[in-house]
Design a protein around this motif. Structure first.
Motif, short mmCIF file in Angstrom:
data_model
loop_
_atom_site.label_atom_id
_atom_site.label_comp_id
_atom_site.label_asym_id
_atom_site.label_seq_id
_atom_site.Cartn_x
_atom_site.Cartn_y
_atom_site.Cartn_z
N TYR A 232 12.99 9.22 -25.58
CA TYR A 232 13.28 9.70 -24.22
C TYR A 232 14.79 9.82 -24.01
CZ TYR A 232 13.71 9.70 -19.14
OH TYR A 232 14.05 10.01 -17.84
N VAL A 233 15.54 8.86 -24.53
CA VAL A 233 17.00 8.92 -24.42
C VAL A 233 17.54 10.13 -25.19
CG1 VAL A 233 19.15 7.71 -24.96
CG2 VAL A 233 17.19 6.44 -24.08
N ALA A 238 19.80 15.68 -25.23
CA ALA A 238 19.64 17.09 -25.58
C ALA A 238 19.86 17.99 -24.37
CB ALA A 238 18.24 17.31 -26.16
N LYS A 239 19.56 17.50 -23.17
CA LYS A 239 19.78 18.29 -21.96
C LYS A 239 21.26 18.54 -21.72
CE LYS A 239 15.58 16.78 -19.55
NZ LYS A 239 15.02 16.12 -18.35
N SER A 323 12.25 21.46 -26.92
CA SER A 323 11.54 22.30 -25.95
C SER A 323 11.38 21.58 -24.62
CB SER A 323 10.17 22.69 -26.51
OG SER A 323 9.31 21.57 -26.61
N LEU A 324 11.19 20.25 -24.67
CA LEU A 324 11.12 19.48 -23.43
C LEU A 324 12.47 19.50 -22.70
CD1 LEU A 324 9.11 16.23 -24.31
CD2 LEU A 324 8.39 18.10 -22.84
N ALA A 325 13.55 19.35 -23.46
CA ALA A 325 14.87 19.28 -22.85
C ALA A 325 15.29 20.60 -22.22
CB ALA A 325 15.90 18.85 -23.90
N TRP A 332 8.97 14.64 -18.77
CA TRP A 332 8.72 13.86 -19.99
C TRP A 332 7.29 13.35 -20.00
CZ3 TRP A 332 10.23 12.37 -24.67
CH2 TRP A 332 9.76 11.18 -25.20
N SER A 333 6.60 13.61 -21.11
CA SER A 333 5.21 13.18 -21.25
C SER A 333 4.94 12.87 -22.71
CB SER A 333 4.25 14.26 -20.75
OG SER A 333 2.92 13.91 -21.03
N THR A 334 4.22 11.79 -22.95
CA THR A 334 3.86 11.41 -24.31
C THR A 334 2.42 11.78 -24.65
OG1 THR A 334 3.17 9.20 -23.58
CG2 THR A 334 5.46 9.48 -24.27
#
Length: 459
Positions: A232-233, A238-239, A323-325, A332-334
């Protein structure tokens, strides 16, 4: 059981009956048995020994096999079982057989699931899958056997069986009234990156691991939760990154070229600068040669995707995490964590289309240039725009044309992040000093070799 056991060699001889040139791929620690295996197969076909793979021994080196014109590959040792690239010849995987006490395995399994009413997915490491039939036979007399969902390690390519579900090279079928959200998982093997990837993919499934070496039951979910916090960090970092390096970590996994092109298009569509790097197996020393890059995304097989970047100067993320960033509307999802490049490709394609449309609709909007709050620095950060999109192509030579999903053409005008970084450096290399150096006449230099030039006096 070692990979040079006679039963292993017999299975290899059955596999090569219809092939003339066969590539034998060994890990470095297994090269001492390569001559014995090659000699046993020489009566059936011509063999070529492959070693020192470019990226990792877990991947099939189809490029090296193509160089020796091999029409089949036998891969020995640990394997990631990733779907190989197109036009890859048939593959047989030969694994090491770890020692497993089946009696203790059955006892530990019954101790955990004796009163369980849920279906249990049985997963095996590649080095413990040889006990599957024995383990299954021991549970026939128990009522719990009806609740077991048995997976199969796919040890050949193309696979001889088809399954509705596939995870890390293990195929299985779920009963009609059962879903992944209602089952539990039992893994036989040591804790490894493969286990971590499985648990991240099956994030909602309770997971129990049996380590045959120490004969203990472990619940590794706590370690995976810690790993997810670290990932997550990395996504938050990455953002904030504006210059992103795409590191080629495989040449053998299906759709890796399409993923690379999609990542480049996605990075450009978000106004950032991509660089493509092919440096072989990544290392801190290699990637430190690119100080202008703020983030690396590693395109590799699933087993090597989660690279520990503590020793690296900048973070390293997976294509899914990038792709999430870059998708601001996605949280954020696992639950849908994905390491499969083929499954990720359509997701990236939709995201590129969405980013293109957003860039065209907000071409004159200055809101994207406003500072945004960074969870990493705890303050506001200003986004640098290295690529701008226009609806019509220009005559600028430094443009990248990308076909939009509607048949139109979007033009991305980019600037060089490397040149900008060089201008801001205090040391930019040796000074040329053109026209400032005095010209001298040509003089005769030394003659001879370093241990004794002709003008030197002997001792």
């Amino acid at each position: 059981m070692a990979i040079d056991n006679q039963s292993k060699i017999d299975s290899c001889m059955d596999f090569v009956q219809d092939h003339r040139n066969v590539a034998l791929q060994f890990a470095d620690a297994q090269l001492h048995v390569a001559p014995k295996v090659a000699k046993a197969l020489d009566s059936k076909c011509q063999t070529h020994i492959l070693a020192d793979t470019t990226f990792g021994p877990c991947c099939v080196d189809s490029v090296a096999a193509e160089h020796c014109l091999a029409d089949a590959i036998i891969h020995f040792g640990d394997a990631c079982l990733s779907t190989p690239a197109i036009n890859c010849p048939p593959i047989l995987y030969v694994f090491d057989d770890d020692v497993v006490d089946v009696d203790d395995l059955v006892a530990k399994f019954m101790e955990v699931y004796g009163d369980c009413n849920s279906h249990v997915l049985m997963l095996f490491d590649v080095n413990t899958c040889h006990v599957l039939d024995d383990f299954k036979a021991r549970l026939v007399d128990h009522s719990l056997s009806k609740l077991c969902i048995w997976s199969k390690v796919l040890d050949t390519y193309p696979a001889t069986e088809t399954f509705t579900h596939l995870i890390q090279g293990r195929g299985f079928d779920l009963p009609s009234n059962v879903s992944l959200d209602t089952i539990e998982a039992f893994y036989v093997g040591k804790d490894s990156l493969c286990v971590s990837n499985m648990m991240m993919t099956l994030s909602t499934v309770p997971f129990i691991l049996y380590d045959p070496k120490v004969q203990t039951i472990v619940n590794p979910r706590t370690l995976v939760n810690s790993l997810l916090n670290k990932r997550y960090v990395q996504v938050q970092r990455a953002k904030d990154a504006n210059v992103i390096g795409i590191v080629v970590g495989t040449l053998a996994v299906a759709s890796f070229l399409e993923i690379i092109e999609s990542l480049k298009a996605l990075i450009l569509a978000n106004g950032k600068k991509p660089y493509l790097l092919a440096v072989g197996k990544p290392s801190p020393a290699k990637l430190a040669n690119f100080p202008e890059i703020e983030l690396f995304v590693l395109v590799s097989c699933s087993q090597n995707a989660l690279l520990d970047s503590r020793e690296y100067m900048v973070p390293i993320v997976t294509p899914y995490e990038l792709s999430l960033a870059l998708d601001h509307s996605q949280e954020w999802s696992t639950v849908n964590y994905n390491f499969n490049l083929q499954e990720l490709l359509p997701v990236l394609t939709k995201q590129i289309q969405k980013a293109h449309q957003h860039a065209l609709d907000h071409a004159d909007d200055e809101s994207d240039e406003e500072p945004h709050f960074s969870l990493i620095t705890g303050g506001y950060a200003v986004k640098k725009t290295y690529a701008t999109v226009t609806a019509q192509p220009t005559e600028d030579s430094n443009t990248a044309l990308t076909k939009r999903f509607e048949g139109q053409v979007s033009t991305f005008t980019t600037t060089s992040a490397g040149a900008e970084y060089l201008q801001n450096r205090l040391f930019q290399g040796l000074e040329v000093q053109m026209g400032q150096t005095a010209i001298s006449e040509v003089e005769e230099g030394r003659t001879g070799i370093a241990r004794g030039y002709t003008h030197e006096h002997p001792l």
